[in-house]
Design a protein around this motif. Structure first.
Motif, mmCIF file in Angstrom:
data_model
loop_
_atom_site.group_PDB
_atom_site.id
_atom_site.type_symbol
_atom_site.label_atom_id
_atom_site.label_comp_id
_atom_site.label_asym_id
_atom_site.label_seq_id
_atom_site.Cartn_x
_atom_site.Cartn_y
_atom_site.Cartn_z
ATOM 1 N N ILE A 1 6.952 12.588 -3.284
ATOM 2 C CA ILE A 1 7.238 11.697 -2.162
ATOM 3 C C ILE A 1 6.180 10.603 -2.099
ATOM 4 O O ILE A 1 5.006 10.824 -2.394
ATOM 5 C CB ILE A 1 7.258 12.501 -0.832
ATOM 6 C CG1 ILE A 1 8.497 13.402 -0.779
ATOM 7 C CG2 ILE A 1 7.223 11.597 0.388
ATOM 8 C CD1 ILE A 1 9.801 12.680 -0.552
ATOM 9 N N LEU A 2 6.597 9.403 -1.701
ATOM 10 C CA LEU A 2 5.696 8.267 -1.554
ATOM 11 C C LEU A 2 5.413 8.036 -0.074
ATOM 12 O O LEU A 2 6.225 8.399 0.782
ATOM 13 C CB LEU A 2 6.317 7.012 -2.175
ATOM 14 C CG LEU A 2 6.886 7.159 -3.588
ATOM 15 C CD1 LEU A 2 7.462 5.831 -4.073
ATOM 16 C CD2 LEU A 2 5.833 7.685 -4.557
ATOM 17 N N ALA A 3 4.281 7.424 0.221
ATOM 18 C CA ALA A 3 3.916 7.145 1.606
ATOM 19 C C ALA A 3 3.358 5.732 1.719
ATOM 20 O O ALA A 3 2.645 5.264 0.824
ATOM 21 C CB ALA A 3 2.881 8.160 2.086
ATOM 22 N N TYR A 4 3.699 5.067 2.822
ATOM 23 C CA TYR A 4 3.148 3.732 3.114
ATOM 24 C C TYR A 4 1.895 3.935 3.951
ATOM 25 O O TYR A 4 1.958 4.396 5.087
ATOM 26 C CB TYR A 4 4.177 2.880 3.854
ATOM 27 C CG TYR A 4 3.767 1.424 4.011
ATOM 28 C CD1 TYR A 4 4.352 0.434 3.236
ATOM 29 C CD2 TYR A 4 2.791 1.049 4.937
ATOM 30 C CE1 TYR A 4 3.979 -0.905 3.369
ATOM 31 C CE2 TYR A 4 2.401 -0.284 5.068
ATOM 32 C CZ TYR A 4 2.997 -1.251 4.294
ATOM 33 O OH TYR A 4 2.622 -2.582 4.422
ATOM 34 N N PRO B 1 0.805 -1.246 0.000
ATOM 35 C CA PRO B 1 0.000 0.000 0.000
ATOM 36 C C PRO B 1 0.834 1.290 0.000
ATOM 37 O O PRO B 1 0.787 2.096 0.934
ATOM 38 C CB PRO B 1 -0.827 -0.137 1.275
ATOM 39 C CG PRO B 1 0.030 -0.955 2.189
ATOM 40 C CD PRO B 1 0.789 -1.915 1.317
ATOM 41 N N VAL B 2 1.611 1.473 -1.057
ATOM 42 C CA VAL B 2 2.415 2.688 -1.215
ATOM 43 C C VAL B 2 1.740 3.605 -2.223
ATOM 44 O O VAL B 2 1.349 3.143 -3.309
ATOM 45 C CB VAL B 2 3.853 2.344 -1.664
ATOM 46 C CG1 VAL B 2 4.618 3.602 -2.071
ATOM 47 C CG2 VAL B 2 4.598 1.622 -0.555
ATOM 48 N N LYS B 3 1.581 4.872 -1.888
ATOM 49 C CA LYS B 3 0.932 5.847 -2.763
ATOM 50 C C LYS B 3 1.775 7.122 -2.828
ATOM 51 O O LYS B 3 2.530 7.425 -1.905
ATOM 52 C CB LYS B 3 -0.469 6.222 -2.233
ATOM 53 C CG LYS B 3 -1.392 5.046 -1.969
ATOM 54 C CD LYS B 3 -1.874 4.404 -3.243
ATOM 55 C CE LYS B 3 -2.822 3.228 -2.967
ATOM 56 N NZ LYS B 3 -3.158 2.519 -4.208
ATOM 57 N N ALA B 4 1.607 7.872 -3.922
ATOM 58 C CA ALA B 4 2.232 9.199 -4.010
ATOM 59 C C ALA B 4 1.347 10.197 -3.279
ATOM 60 O O ALA B 4 0.118 10.094 -3.320
ATOM 61 C CB ALA B 4 2.382 9.600 -5.470
ATOM 62 N N ILE B 5 1.976 11.143 -2.601
ATOM 63 C CA ILE B 5 1.209 12.204 -1.935
ATOM 64 C C ILE B 5 1.675 13.564 -2.443
ATOM 65 O O ILE B 5 2.740 13.691 -3.048
ATOM 66 C CB ILE B 5 1.305 12.121 -0.392
ATOM 67 C CG1 ILE B 5 2.775 12.121 0.063
ATOM 68 C CG2 ILE B 5 0.560 10.906 0.125
ATOM 69 C CD1 ILE B 5 2.943 12.201 1.564
ATOM 70 N N ASN B 6 0.854 14.577 -2.144
ATOM 71 C CA ASN B 6 0.989 15.868 -2.812
ATOM 72 C C ASN B 6 1.756 16.895 -1.982
ATOM 73 O O ASN B 6 1.342 18.042 -1.852
ATOM 74 C CB ASN B 6 -0.430 16.382 -3.137
ATOM 75 C CG ASN B 6 -0.412 17.489 -4.156
ATOM 76 O OD1 ASN B 6 0.500 17.601 -4.957
ATOM 77 N ND2 ASN B 6 -1.424 18.330 -4.107
ATOM 78 N N ILE B 7 2.876 16.488 -1.389
ATOM 79 C CA ILE B 7 3.666 17.428 -0.575
ATOM 80 C C ILE B 7 4.313 18.461 -1.492
ATOM 81 O O ILE B 7 4.879 18.101 -2.527
ATOM 82 C CB ILE B 7 4.709 16.659 0.273
ATOM 83 C CG1 ILE B 7 3.980 15.975 1.431
ATOM 84 C CG2 ILE B 7 5.796 17.583 0.793
ATOM 85 C CD1 ILE B 7 4.856 15.230 2.390
ATOM 86 N N PRO B 8 4.252 19.759 -1.140
ATOM 87 C CA PRO B 8 4.758 20.817 -2.034
ATOM 88 C C PRO B 8 6.231 20.631 -2.403
ATOM 89 O O PRO B 8 7.052 20.280 -1.558
ATOM 90 C CB PRO B 8 4.574 22.100 -1.213
ATOM 91 C CG PRO B 8 3.617 21.760 -0.134
ATOM 92 C CD PRO B 8 3.718 20.300 0.113
ATOM 93 N N ARG B 9 6.521 20.870 -3.690
ATOM 94 C CA ARG B 9 7.887 20.884 -4.233
ATOM 95 C C ARG B 9 8.611 19.550 -4.112
ATOM 96 O O ARG B 9 9.839 19.489 -4.169
ATOM 97 C CB ARG B 9 8.737 21.973 -3.548
ATOM 98 C CG ARG B 9 8.129 23.377 -3.655
ATOM 99 C CD ARG B 9 8.921 24.374 -2.822
ATOM 100 N NE ARG B 9 8.052 25.383 -2.236
ATOM 101 C CZ ARG B 9 8.407 26.202 -1.268
ATOM 102 N NH1 ARG B 9 9.618 26.130 -0.756
ATOM 103 N NH2 ARG B 9 7.558 27.097 -0.800
#
Length: 300
Positions: free
Chosen positions: A205-208, A194-202
């Protein structure tokens, strides 16, 4: 591995009308040339071998340039249709990444990236088991991808469009955070991690994401669903504290929206937008505009 992209080798089309149009391709009148160009494009991609044959048999650089422009327009028209079908179809991340690569490499062989990804998937799968913790799972993926396979990350450089494209990243084992991240996401999806991309500015980054948290706390803050973060540039793990410090450093409040997973459509939009920046110059601005138009096409 499912992949709907077809790579066909068209044949020369025998047609008197085409021959007549080709005789007019060097017309100095821009309006006449545009009419001829539109008519040639109306024949579709099947006419490309004829255009390539004409290119090889002419010594005029002006005519060759006009032929190249027509071929590009033919490829772009087809690619626009393919992206539209992708948007309303499966939204598969791998297919979207391959379509993006086709903008820069319209004649690329799609088999090679698929074979490389399948090798990676199999090598990771052999090392995984159901008793591993989330961190141990990610350590397996990271070890195979960056240590065994030797994928390396480079900083985003808008002078290097190849670094954004999945086929070249797999071929050269070198990509930026976006192309490396897309490969990481594709492998995670294939392996049910369950790894997804997240919308952190600039950042890309991926998150588990903790698969059990949503069931137990459906109203919780988005960041609480995340166990840890992964930098796709090199596989480095970041804690919640690391991410909090990053937000402080850039003086941006960490709102919930930054921690929600990006869907595949948004990831490919972001890829197209970033790739477009590689062509922000007078000579290639039409490419920048085309890539932005493809990104806009994927708006909900």
């Amino acid at each position: 591995m499912n992949n709907e992209i077809q790579f066909k080798i068209p044949l020369l089309v025998e047609n008197k009308e085409i021959t007549a149009l080709f005789h007019l391709i060097d017309d100095p009148d821009e309006e006449v040339y545009n009419t001829i160009s539109d008519k040639i494009i109306s024949f579709g991609k099947g006419i490309i071998p004829n255009l390539e044959h004409l290119w090889e048999n002419t010594t005029s650089e002006d005519i060759q340039e006009r032929i190249e422009t027509i071929i590009h327009k033919l490829h772009f028209r087809d690619l626009t249709d393919d992206f539209m079908n992708w948007k309303v179809g499966s939204n598969e991340l791998l297919q979207g990444a391959l379509l993006t690569a086709q903008y820069h490499y319209p004649d690329m062989n799609g088999t090679q990236p698929l074979q490389e990804l399948e090798k990676l998937r199999r090598n990771i799968w052999l090392e995984l088991n159901s008793y591993l913790t989330p961190l141990e799972q990610i350590n397996v993926v990271t070890s195979i991808l960056y240590n065994y396979y030797k994928l390396r990350g480079v900083e985003i450089a808008y002078t290097q469009p190849e670094d954004f494209l999945i086929n070249k990243t797999l071929e050269t084992k070198k990509g930026n955070a976006i192309s490396n991240g897309i490969i990481y996401l594709i492998l995670s999806e294939l392996l049910d991690i369950p790894v997804k991309a997240i919308n952190i500015p600039r950042q890309f980054i991926l998150a588990y994401f903790d698969p059990h948290y949503e069931i137990m706390n459906p109203g919780g803050h988005a960041s609480e669903k995340i166990n840890f973060y992964i930098d796709p540039l090199n596989g480095q793990i970041y804690s919640h504290k690391d991410v909090e410090n990053y937000f402080k450093r850039i003086s941006v409040p960490p709102t919930t929206s930054y921690f929600k997973p990006m869907n595949n459509r948004r990831i490919i939009q972001f890829l197209l937008e970033e790739l477009a920046k590689c062509f922000d110059n007078d000579r290639n601005r039409y490419k920048m505009n085309e890539l932005i138009s493809l990104s806009n096409l994927l708006d909900p």
